[in-house]
Design a protein around this motif. Structure first.
Motif, mmCIF file in Angstrom:
data_model
loop_
_atom_site.group_PDB
_atom_site.id
_atom_site.type_symbol
_atom_site.label_atom_id
_atom_site.label_comp_id
_atom_site.label_asym_id
_atom_site.label_seq_id
_atom_site.Cartn_x
_atom_site.Cartn_y
_atom_site.Cartn_z
ATOM 1 N N TYR A 217 0.836 -1.202 0.000
ATOM 2 C CA TYR A 217 0.000 0.000 0.000
ATOM 3 C C TYR A 217 0.874 1.257 0.000
ATOM 4 O O TYR A 217 0.641 2.195 -0.760
ATOM 5 N N LEU A 218 1.907 1.254 0.852
ATOM 6 C CA LEU A 218 2.769 2.442 0.936
ATOM 7 C C LEU A 218 3.558 2.642 -0.360
ATOM 8 O O LEU A 218 3.776 3.773 -0.800
ATOM 9 N N CYS A 224 1.790 6.679 -6.798
ATOM 10 C CA CYS A 224 0.669 7.554 -7.180
ATOM 11 C C CYS A 224 1.042 9.011 -6.922
ATOM 12 O O CYS A 224 0.745 9.889 -7.731
ATOM 13 N N PHE A 225 1.699 9.250 -5.785
ATOM 14 C CA PHE A 225 2.084 10.629 -5.435
ATOM 15 C C PHE A 225 3.065 11.175 -6.472
ATOM 16 O O PHE A 225 2.927 12.306 -6.946
ATOM 17 N N LYS A 226 4.061 10.338 -6.852
ATOM 18 C CA LYS A 226 5.042 10.777 -7.865
ATOM 19 C C LYS A 226 4.326 11.089 -9.179
ATOM 20 O O LYS A 226 4.572 12.115 -9.812
ATOM 21 N N PHE A 262 0.132 9.088 5.706
ATOM 22 C CA PHE A 262 0.392 10.531 5.634
ATOM 23 C C PHE A 262 1.862 10.811 5.974
ATOM 24 O O PHE A 262 2.505 11.649 5.332
ATOM 25 N N ALA A 263 2.386 10.072 6.966
ATOM 26 C CA ALA A 263 3.801 10.246 7.320
ATOM 27 C C ALA A 263 4.692 9.905 6.117
ATOM 28 O O ALA A 263 5.695 10.574 5.854
ATOM 29 N N ARG A 264 4.295 8.882 5.353
ATOM 30 C CA ARG A 264 5.079 8.518 4.170
ATOM 31 C C ARG A 264 5.032 9.631 3.117
ATOM 32 O O ARG A 264 6.043 9.936 2.477
ATOM 33 N N LEU A 265 3.872 10.259 2.971
ATOM 34 C CA LEU A 265 3.764 11.376 2.020
ATOM 35 C C LEU A 265 4.651 12.542 2.451
ATOM 36 O O LEU A 265 5.278 13.202 1.611
ATOM 37 N N VAL A 266 4.697 12.779 3.768
ATOM 38 C CA VAL A 266 5.541 13.866 4.286
ATOM 39 C C VAL A 266 7.009 13.572 3.949
ATOM 40 O O VAL A 266 7.752 14.457 3.508
#
Ligand SMILES: CC(C)(COP(=O)(O)OP(=O)(O)OC[C@H]1O[C@@H](n2cnc3c(N)ncnc32)[C@H](O)[C@@H]1OP(=O)(O)O)[C@@H](O)C(=O)NCCC(=O)NCCS
Length: 348
Positions: A217-218, A224-226, A262-266
């Motif tokens: 998932y992470l 997806c974020f990239k 969210f921590a991973r996105l940060v």
């Protein structure tokens, strides 16, 4: 005459139904002999809804579609597309959508496109994209799209059992919506992995490798974020940063995964642009910039440091969306959309 092209297509209205029965996670900890706090603090869950023997995904969907149409005074003849996302198999051929047609047949409306989409929790988002795409397309006939996400998440006895839940969500799709989609900016990731699957068609339980599912998932979130950031930069001509968004909503099988996500996105945001971050962030996350991707998914120190850095932003931009998933539990396809159902008592 064909309708004018639709702009700002998105969610006009939504409604949620979840069963009236639930188990308090504290009571489940005691029943399972788990250490006190494991499900409530460790997984971050308060309660878990479940279907009794008089409910299933079909009855929940029938209820939520009926209440949505009633509350917003929508004529059933005004629905032109109905898409359902679910991974709760009721029949190997007959769709859940076909059961929902009972609501529309009564009004003489059988001219409704759409079927069920099944792909674990992603089926709900696939159904939503199908409806949004339809309203944005040349095929649109001016009527509303309707999306239903419904699941009953039940696990065999063991560590995954407290991460169950059940609900149905209905979303009315059309132009000039208060929650509209920026369709050019979607970032996707799909891969062939056996982390969560249901090979035994006679059983409602999935086979789940919980730790692998977290890492998958992470990794998917990062990709997806990239992809999203690349598209944003191309489209908007500037770099995307987390401070550009007012709120973040996540798929919510259990709240701890939302915190970790969210921590991973940060951390990903920091890696993209370390020079723009404050001193504390640099000091806490700087030591992890040399880790390979694989090492970073396994690093407990990084997980803890990024959760610490993320905490104030989490409280402001994520926490408001976590109420229903913490109370109801995992709703699979409906989980992310439950985040945007803010009870009227909580609305500002
Ligand atoms: C999530 C899952 C793997 C956890 O099961 P587990 O391995 O028994 O749980 P853990 O031992 O890792 O404990 C869970 C958390 O509770 C914490 N914890 C354990 N006991 C605790 C206690 N008494 N008090 C407070 N926290 C406690 C652990 O430290 C851990 O937190 P961390 O992840 O921040 O380290 C399991 O519930 C599962 O498989 N769920 C389904 C997975 C799923 O939904 N995947 C879909 C992803 S999209």
């Amino acid at each position: 005459m064909a309708p004018a092209a639709a702009n700002n297509v998105g969610i006009l209205a939504l409604d949620i139904y979840f069963p009236p029965n639930c188990v308090q996670q504290e009571a489940l900890e005691a029943h399972d002999g788990a250490s006190k706090g494991k499900y409530t603090i460790g997984l971050g869950q308060d309660c878990m809804s479940f279907c009794s023997d008089v409910e299933d995904v079909i009855s929940m969907s029938l209820t939520v579609v009926s209440t949505l149409l009633q509350k917003y005074e929508i004529d059933p003849k005004q629905i032109g597309r109905l898409e359902v996302g679910s991974e709760t198999v009721i029949d190997k051929s007959k769709s859940i959508k076909s059961f929902l047609m009972q609501i529309f047949e009564k009004y003489g409306n059988t001219d409704i496109e759409g079927v069920d989409s099944t792909n674990a929790c992603y089926g709900g988002t696939a159904a939503l994209f199908n409806c949004v795409n339809w309203v944005e397309s040349n095929s649109w006939d001016g009527r509303y799209g309707l999306v239903v996400c419904t699941d009953s998440a039940v696990y065999a006895e063991g560590p995954a059992r407290p991460t169950g839940g059940a609900a149905a969500i209905a979303m009315l799709i059309g132009p000039d919506a208060p929650i509209s989609f920026e369709s050019k900016l979607r970032g996707s990731h799909m891969a062939h992995v056996y982390d969560f699957y249901k090979p035994d068609l006679a059983s409602e339980y999935p086979v789940v490798d919980g730790k692998l599912s977290q890492t998958c998932y992470l990794m998917a979130l990062d990709t997806c974020f990239k992809n999203f950031c690349q598209k944003y930069e191309k489209h908007e001509g500037k770099q995307f940063s987390l401070s550009d968004a007012d709120y973040f909503v996540f798929h919510s099988p259990y709240n701890k995964l939302v915190q970790k996500s969210f921590a991973r996105l940060v951390f990903s945001d920091f890696l993209r642009n370390p020079s723009s971050k404050d001193e504390v962030t640099n000091e806490k996350l700087g030591p992890f910039t040399t880790l390979s991707d694989d090492e970073s998914y396994q690093s407990r120190d990084l997980e803890k440091a990024s959760q610490q850095v993320a905490k104030p932003l989490y409280d402001e931009k994520v926490q408001p969306s976590t109420l229903i998933p913490k109370q109801v539990g995992n709703m699979y396809t409906a989980s992310i959309y439950a985040d945007i159902c803010i009870p009227s008592s909580q609305q500002k």
